[in-house]
Design a protein around this motif. Structure first.
Motif, PDB file in Angstrom:
ATOM      1  N   UNK A 120     -21.356 -19.175   6.933  1.00  0.00           N
ATOM      2  CA  UNK A 120     -21.152 -17.882   7.604  1.00  0.00           C
ATOM      3  C   UNK A 120     -19.774 -17.809   8.268  1.00  0.00           C
ATOM      4  N   UNK A 121     -19.413 -18.895   8.945  1.00  0.00           N
ATOM      5  CA  UNK A 121     -18.091 -18.882   9.584  1.00  0.00           C
ATOM      6  C   UNK A 121     -16.990 -18.792   8.533  1.00  0.00           C
ATOM      7  N   UNK A 181     -16.152 -26.762   7.983  1.00  0.00           N
ATOM      8  CA  UNK A 181     -16.882 -26.234   9.144  1.00  0.00           C
ATOM      9  C   UNK A 181     -18.246 -26.903   9.288  1.00  0.00           C
ATOM     10  N   UNK A 214     -26.729 -26.113   9.935  1.00  0.00           N
ATOM     11  CA  UNK A 214     -25.276 -26.194  10.144  1.00  0.00           C
ATOM     12  C   UNK A 214     -24.534 -25.896   8.847  1.00  0.00           C
ATOM     13  N   UNK A 232     -24.543 -22.213   8.856  1.00  0.00           N
ATOM     14  CA  UNK A 232     -23.592 -21.749   9.875  1.00  0.00           C
ATOM     15  C   UNK A 232     -22.154 -21.906   9.381  1.00  0.00           C
ATOM     16  N   UNK A 281     -17.515 -30.104  10.906  1.00  0.00           N
ATOM     17  CA  UNK A 281     -17.093 -29.852  12.291  1.00  0.00           C
ATOM     18  C   UNK A 281     -18.309 -29.546  13.165  1.00  0.00           C
ATOM     19  N   UNK A 282     -19.211 -28.736  12.642  1.00  0.00           N
ATOM     20  CA  UNK A 282     -20.384 -28.364  13.439  1.00  0.00           C
ATOM     21  C   UNK A 282     -21.299 -29.564  13.697  1.00  0.00           C
ATOM     22  N   UNK A 320     -16.581 -15.360   7.244  1.00  0.00           N
ATOM     23  CA  UNK A 320     -15.977 -14.488   8.262  1.00  0.00           C
ATOM     24  C   UNK A 320     -14.472 -14.758   8.371  1.00  0.00           C
ATOM     25  N   UNK A 321     -14.119 -16.027   8.361  1.00  0.00           N
ATOM     26  CA  UNK A 321     -12.709 -16.416   8.508  1.00  0.00           C
ATOM     27  C   UNK A 321     -11.876 -15.930   7.333  1.00  0.00           C
TER      28      UNK A 321
END
Lengths: 236, 236
Positions: free
Chosen positions: B75-76, B49, B69, B72, B52-53, B79-80
């Motif tokens: 965090x993603x 991620x 990033x 971020x 990707x970001x 969550x995923x």
């Protein structure tokens, strides 16, 4: 009837194609037949690599048609998963990709939008030939290009993939109205965010109940099926 | 002694940082302590991620520092994977990322390069503060910036992430020689390809025996550890 906030005065809708209108994971069934136990893993990695490759070539200013990158993604995914992708299997899987299943609610939604006088279209990373086959297969347009979609826009004309602003700019250019008056619909979270950054009104159709990308940007709305598009265009 | 082809007259070497000099998966150990059974999955998705970001914001011309990033992406990923990332755990994991382990062979390779009179540097997506901490932690430069690296180049100055040509252009600009005379070394296959496209002589240090990206481009050479860099600079 739920009605949008007055500020959402959208006049047209543009759909992402792959993942949004067409089910990119529908290739998993054939993949599972060809590679028992690995079908889902292949479908997911294939899709991931396909998208990754669009970004790499776009960032590096080395555009290649989506179809070629789709094939490249398949080849990498099979190599990574150590699956024996014979030329015959490659042809079978790519042929399946050419005729992806469409989500069942699409046609009713597109028909309702036309009944309400809404301008409709696709704005896709796909190249024109792929898109042409897909929309005809799904019955959205006939051989003369007439039907449920007024525009089929491919990034091929600008040689940049989404989320490059040049790709999103195709919408306002073709429709002749500003991005904020166009609803952009995608099931790909990153695409919904990219379109929001560009200035579209956006709907993220979060089909798989995924978390929002952690990029401090929210789409205008989030829904769960293409039907949620209709809330933006109330019957008059 | 293996010796390079005469045409490979490289005079300097630039290393990618994350994944190449510093082990981005070394956070997996702490991740496993915090989330038993999920440490590896978290380390992999976090990295995916994060990268990707970088691409999404770069393509959309919305640069944000690599550190943001990185957070971020964490965090993603949590969550995923439905992991409870408390503020305390986030701080722990990010602190670990700030002090990533370096690969064991690096220091001997950098020392040998200096002994052979080769100009060395880093060209990284990381922002200057992250890079400064990482290279000092690893003992490659002292507090005055002197040491085993002559240049530490961050894409921050151009606000574009690799594989954007503006990012790779930093190397020739800083070193004052053309890209073809610079060896660019990365363990990230996509980065090795991007640098090859740009015009560098490249070495892909394929630490994990991954397949080559299916993009019809090969790095100049492929190796398995940083030691393979030395073959490009024979002792005189």
């Amino acid at each position: 009837m739920k009605s949008p906030k007055p500020s959402l005065s959208v006049q047209a809708v543009l759909f992402d194609a792959y993942g949004t209108l067409f089910d990119v994971y529908s290739v998993g069934t054939l993949a599972e037949q060809l590679f028992p136990g690995q079908g889902e893993a292949l479908a997911v990695l294939w899709r991931d690599k396909q998208i990754e490759y669009t970004r790499l070539v776009s960032m590096s200013q080395r555009y290649r048609p989506f179809w070629e990158l789709t094939r490249a993604g398949l080849r990498y995914a099979c190599a990574r998963l150590q699956l024996d992708l014979t030329p015959e299997r490659e042809t079978q899987l790519l042929n399946q990709y050419r005729h992806l299943g469409a989500f069942p609610e699409n046609k009713a939604v597109l028909t309702a939008l036309k009944a309400r006088g809404v301008t409709t279209g696709i704005l896709s990373n796909g190249d024109p030939e792929m898109l042409g086959i897909a929309v005809r297969s799904a019955g959205y347009v006939d051989d003369k290009g007439q039907g449920l979609l007024d525009h089929v826009l491919s990034v091929e004309s600008v040689q940049r993939f989404k989320t490059d602003p040049a790709a999103y700019a195709l919408g306002p250019q073709a429709l002749g109205i500003p991005a904020r008056q166009i609803l952009f619909v995608s099931s790909n979270g990153w695409d919904a965010i990219g379109a929001t950054w560009y200035g579209y009104c956006t709907l993220w159709v979060n089909r798989f109940k995924l978390p929002l990308e952690a990029l401090d940007t929210e789409p205008t709305r989030t829904g769960s099926s293409l039907r949620d598009v209709l809330d933006f265009f109330p019957k008059t």
